[in-house]
Write a protein that holds these residues in place. Sequence first.
Motif, mmCIF file in Angstrom:
data_model
loop_
_atom_site.group_PDB
_atom_site.id
_atom_site.type_symbol
_atom_site.label_atom_id
_atom_site.label_comp_id
_atom_site.label_asym_id
_atom_site.label_seq_id
_atom_site.Cartn_x
_atom_site.Cartn_y
_atom_site.Cartn_z
ATOM 1 N N GLY A 109 28.473 49.539 49.001
ATOM 2 C CA GLY A 109 29.373 50.256 47.985
ATOM 3 C C GLY A 109 28.313 50.869 46.931
ATOM 4 O O GLY A 109 27.077 50.809 47.495
ATOM 5 N N VAL A 144 26.936 50.179 44.460
ATOM 6 C CA VAL A 144 26.222 49.213 43.921
ATOM 7 C C VAL A 144 25.067 48.676 44.881
ATOM 8 O O VAL A 144 23.746 48.778 44.374
ATOM 9 N N ARG A 149 29.986 45.736 56.092
ATOM 10 C CA ARG A 149 30.842 45.106 57.150
ATOM 11 C C ARG A 149 31.542 46.288 57.925
ATOM 12 O O ARG A 149 31.930 46.003 59.055
ATOM 13 N N GLN A 181 32.381 50.597 56.639
ATOM 14 C CA GLN A 181 31.236 51.690 56.472
ATOM 15 C C GLN A 181 31.250 51.801 54.958
ATOM 16 O O GLN A 181 31.693 51.356 54.194
ATOM 17 N N THR A 197 35.846 49.461 47.177
ATOM 18 C CA THR A 197 36.128 50.018 46.037
ATOM 19 C C THR A 197 35.815 51.484 45.664
ATOM 20 O O THR A 197 36.478 52.174 45.104
ATOM 21 N N THR A 198 34.547 51.553 46.100
ATOM 22 C CA THR A 198 33.859 52.725 45.651
ATOM 23 C C THR A 198 34.670 54.320 46.092
ATOM 24 O O THR A 198 34.622 55.126 45.208
ATOM 25 N N VAL A 223 31.478 35.373 49.192
ATOM 26 C CA VAL A 223 30.131 35.390 49.687
ATOM 27 C C VAL A 223 29.376 34.558 48.853
ATOM 28 O O VAL A 223 28.516 33.833 49.435
ATOM 29 N N HIS A 241 44.429 48.875 40.040
ATOM 30 C CA HIS A 241 44.147 49.980 39.120
ATOM 31 C C HIS A 241 44.749 51.188 39.310
ATOM 32 O O HIS A 241 44.600 51.572 40.591
ATOM 33 N N ILE A 249 33.783 50.033 35.692
ATOM 34 C CA ILE A 249 32.637 50.813 35.319
ATOM 35 C C ILE A 249 31.738 50.939 36.384
ATOM 36 O O ILE A 249 30.433 51.008 35.897
ATOM 37 N N ILE A 282 30.970 52.800 38.998
ATOM 38 C CA ILE A 282 29.919 54.062 39.319
ATOM 39 C C ILE A 282 29.103 54.553 38.028
ATOM 40 O O ILE A 282 28.007 54.628 38.050
HETATM 41 C C1 LIG Z 1 41.360 53.365 40.781
HETATM 42 C C2 LIG Z 1 40.022 53.237 40.504
HETATM 43 C C3 LIG Z 1 39.267 53.906 39.754
HETATM 44 C C4 LIG Z 1 37.871 53.796 39.294
HETATM 45 N N1 LIG Z 1 37.147 54.845 38.486
HETATM 46 C C5 LIG Z 1 36.030 54.455 38.232
HETATM 47 C C6 LIG Z 1 35.390 55.436 37.259
HETATM 48 O O1 LIG Z 1 35.914 56.626 36.872
HETATM 49 N N2 LIG Z 1 34.066 55.286 36.835
HETATM 50 C C7 LIG Z 1 33.488 53.978 36.906
HETATM 51 O O2 LIG Z 1 32.212 53.944 36.717
HETATM 52 N N3 LIG Z 1 34.216 53.241 37.907
HETATM 53 C C8 LIG Z 1 35.320 53.212 38.419
HETATM 54 N N4 LIG Z 1 35.821 52.489 39.103
HETATM 55 C C9 LIG Z 1 35.168 51.069 39.333
HETATM 56 C C10 LIG Z 1 34.257 51.452 40.756
HETATM 57 O O3 LIG Z 1 35.037 52.052 41.655
HETATM 58 C C11 LIG Z 1 33.776 50.209 40.906
HETATM 59 O O4 LIG Z 1 33.163 49.305 39.840
HETATM 60 C C12 LIG Z 1 32.696 50.072 42.216
HETATM 61 O O5 LIG Z 1 32.859 50.991 43.093
HETATM 62 C C13 LIG Z 1 32.156 48.922 42.585
HETATM 63 O O6 LIG Z 1 31.087 49.099 43.666
HETATM 64 P P1 LIG Z 1 30.640 47.920 44.260
HETATM 65 O O7 LIG Z 1 29.393 48.385 45.172
HETATM 66 O O8 LIG Z 1 30.269 46.734 43.606
HETATM 67 O O9 LIG Z 1 31.746 47.529 45.278
HETATM 68 P P2 LIG Z 1 32.294 48.141 46.544
HETATM 69 O O10 LIG Z 1 32.591 49.559 46.507
HETATM 70 O O11 LIG Z 1 33.753 47.534 46.868
HETATM 71 O O12 LIG Z 1 31.327 47.566 47.594
HETATM 72 C C14 LIG Z 1 31.443 46.259 48.126
HETATM 73 C C15 LIG Z 1 30.997 46.448 49.744
HETATM 74 O O13 LIG Z 1 30.717 45.348 50.210
HETATM 75 C C16 LIG Z 1 31.179 45.272 51.737
HETATM 76 N N5 LIG Z 1 31.105 44.010 51.995
HETATM 77 C C17 LIG Z 1 31.915 42.908 51.598
HETATM 78 N N6 LIG Z 1 31.773 41.695 52.400
HETATM 79 C C18 LIG Z 1 30.777 42.152 53.145
HETATM 80 C C19 LIG Z 1 30.286 41.260 54.110
HETATM 81 N N7 LIG Z 1 30.577 39.846 54.274
HETATM 82 N N8 LIG Z 1 29.490 41.659 54.993
HETATM 83 C C20 LIG Z 1 28.889 42.927 54.678
HETATM 84 N N9 LIG Z 1 29.734 43.850 53.694
HETATM 85 C C21 LIG Z 1 30.592 43.349 52.827
HETATM 86 C C22 LIG Z 1 32.466 45.943 51.461
HETATM 87 O O14 LIG Z 1 32.959 46.250 52.628
HETATM 88 C C23 LIG Z 1 32.225 47.007 50.453
HETATM 89 O O15 LIG Z 1 31.915 48.160 51.027
HETATM 90 C C24 LIG Z 1 37.310 52.794 39.564
HETATM 91 C C25 LIG Z 1 37.670 51.763 40.342
HETATM 92 C C26 LIG Z 1 39.263 51.733 40.815
HETATM 93 C C27 LIG Z 1 39.956 50.995 41.589
#
Ligand SMILES: Cc1cc2nc3c(=O)[nH]c(=O)nc-3n(C[C@H](O)[C@H](O)[C@H](O)COP(=O)(O)OP(=O)(O)OC[C@H]3O[C@@H](n4cnc5c(N)ncnc54)[C@H](O)[C@@H]3O)c2cc1C
Length: 815
Positions: free
Chosen positions: A16, A18, A39, A41, A46-47, A213, A228, A350, A352
């Motif tokens: 994602g 992060v 795991r 793409q 969530t991203t 995890v 959300h 938050i 992003i």
């Molecule tokens: C509707 C909505 C609107 C939003 N709007 C905003 C906004 O305007 N501004 C903002 O700052 N934030 C916003 N957010 C929040 C933001 O989208 C998230 O906080 C952010 O995307 C989280 O990123 P991440 O990388 O932690 O998680 P993710 O994007 O979920 O990435 C985690 C990744 O880990 C992978 N993964 C999981 N398990 C495994 C495994 N065992 N092996 C390999 N890969 C694995 C998953 O496939 C996934 O791709 C919003 C969220 C939602 C739901």
Amino acid sequence: MQSIPSQARVVIIGGGIVGCSVAYHLAKRGCSDVLLLERKQLTCGTTWHAAGLVGQLRATLNLTRLAQYTTQLYEGLERETGQATGFRQVGSIAVAANDARFEELKRGASMARSFGLEVQILSPGAARERWPLLAADDLVGAVFLPKDGQTNPVDTTQALAKGARSGGVRIAENVKVTGIRTHGGRVTGVATEQDEVRAEVVVNCAGMWAREVGGWANVAVPLHAAEHFYIVTQPIAGLRSGLPILRDADACSYFKEDAGKLLVGWFEPQAKPWGEAGIPEGFAFDQLPADLTHIEPLFASAMHRVPILEQAGVQVFFNGPESFTPDDRYLLGEAPEMRGLYVAAGFNSIGIQSAGGAGKVLADWIIDGHPPFDLWDVDIRRCMPFQRNRRYLRERTVETLGLLYAMHWPYRQAESARGVRRSALHDRLAAAGACFGEVAGFERPNWFAAAGTEPRYEYSYGRQNWFGQAAAEHQAVREQVGLFDQSSFAKFALKGADAARALGRICANDVDVPPGRIVYTQWLNERGGIEADLTVTREAEDAYLIVTACATQTRDFSWLCRHLPAEARAVALDVSSAYAVLGLMGPRSRELLATLTDADLSNAAFPFGTSRIMDLGYARVRASRITYVGELGYELYIPTEFAQSVFDVIVGAGGPFGLRLGGYHAMNSLRMEKAYRHWGHDISDEDTPLEAGLQFAVAWDKPGGFIGRELLLRQRESGARRRLVAVALERTDRFLYHNEPIWRNGELVGRITSGMFGHTVGASLGLGYVANGGAPMDPAWVAAGKYEVEVAAERVSARISLRPFYDPESERVRC
Ligand SMILES: Cc1cc2nc3c(=O)[nH]c(=O)nc-3n(C[C@H](O)[C@H](O)[C@H](O)COP(=O)(O)OP(=O)(O)OC[C@H]3O[C@@H](n4cnc5c(N)ncnc54)[C@H](O)[C@@H]3O)c2cc1C
């Protein structure tokens, strides 16, 4: 499936925004032996569906700094990588529909402006000029941040991934990690659906999968997904392109213009937890079913603020999951349970706007072995093991999503998942009218309601409803005697032939003292920063009792265990649950205690800074002459099963001495008058004892030295560049909480770190650091200034002192 190497220095789980940001920043620091495993793409969790708001104003200074960095990063990312990000610096407007909200916004603006974030306070009319579709008639004011922006989350993630790849990072999609390999308390790699990968460092960036995890390595990553919601309208005629983001927290709503349409999203007070039975295996680029009944009232408040929505058709009803943590702050850093396992997850909507800053500081943390500055707000070491509990998380998540836009009242307490950890005295305190607050799941009396009144908070930025009650508790402690339940203290036993030597290296003060002595000390890092602030009691030649705050139980125990040399004959045990603690504090505490024990309590036999086992009621307890309130007093360490009988005899005997039960608000007021520091607010891992005015607790020349001594010696030589001071406002109707700017002769010189009203001094008090533009601190410079503190954009005259306002010689403590 891509083939993956069998070894990498760092493996990142999750692609994602992060995970990609951590990879990007590791590469920027020259660490290119990094493998990111996703795991499915990139962005598929969530991203991909985020609204893309990139705001900068957060509740605390350092979190605001991180969000500010994110904006700066995204602004230049396309130029750097050649990958479009969609980032636009449109600015943002937050509107206030009532005075309290406006005060909250203005307090944030004061804090942000004090470190160079551009922010303007607007009238309702000026807000409407910037956002012409806004209904502004019932607004009180607004705040405009011109450098806030919006971005395309997918493209921005791809840009970070591209930047990471060009720095040497390998990114493999469609490789699921299935386990974490560990040995002797360290990670050694991961198992995947393909092969094993050996690694020195594993970073858990698995978003809403991160709890599961972490669980593979028995690491608590407390987060839970919630639904959300947002909608996207049909094109709206006349909608100006490049409108700022609009936030109306009172209507739980945010608005973003995009390609002639409006995206409207909500943070509602009662959220819908999701995925409690686990995230479905195939989840990728998925959305959840729309719930029109749920969003209908939210939609109505959004229409009130932006009436054109009544006519606009809805093109998309979107519902996607995001992970939330019990305190609405993300989880960052090395897991206390497992060396080499880092976490960056739980971004509470938050992610992003936080990813840039979080990725940068986590990369620094991994490479340097410590955070670059105080990150306690988001440090994963604040979590307790119980917080993995699913029921707890599910129930708390109902509340946490809405907290994003709820009023961030001073002293606000969580309303969900309460009553998790209770002292043995809980029922007695409740019967006496206690209004409980929660720290790390522990219920603690914050104040006691008067008979016939409800122990319930009425929040405001001014005097809250408990002010008078806390004042009376405070007064009882200053004039007679008060009783505090401090059972939530964390307590560690350290035993063994090498205990004194091993603890001596960790403590800045000298703990090689005769049995029965108590030592107030800090634990320092190699940079001289204060990692912990606690008391150490030598119980025997080979036994210590270490007492620290409830909030730092996990962090401090982990620091202790990690700094005991492997060969030392010493074992550390967390004995927090074994003892209840009562603080019997005040000038009449000795008289009262004397009626319950035959121990010699005279000052000669039992002076300040010593500790004894004695009879009390039917029990044997440890009594320690120590105080956090600045009066004669005793902390009583009572084996838990004796707590109730001891409490009963003290309360039973207390009447003639004016005994009164006290809560943490009174204690905070008492400690503030004495300028006793509070770790996590006034002191942290970026403040040294010299800066904090705690050099009296440093044993510079003790045998064996201590961690951080070299840095401290250098600082002593060159002079500290900042200094903690006590602050008193000249007005009693304004209150200090945290981060309020301190001005000296019209120049910004520092910030408040914590505040409370001091009832004996009769003033709003605070502690805070001041600096003289990088020059060594000179007491004469401190004394010569004319000071003001900025409270909600208004400057209030203040007095500043290097010494406590109450009993600066500590005569009352030693009598
Ligand atoms: C509707 C909505 C609107 C939003 N709007 C905003 C906004 O305007 N501004 C903002 O700052 N934030 C916003 N957010 C929040 C933001 O989208 C998230 O906080 C952010 O995307 C989280 O990123 P991440 O990388 O932690 O998680 P993710 O994007 O979920 O990435 C985690 C990744 O880990 C992978 N993964 C999981 N398990 C495994 C495994 N065992 N092996 C390999 N890969 C694995 C998953 O496939 C996934 O791709 C919003 C969220 C939602 C739901």
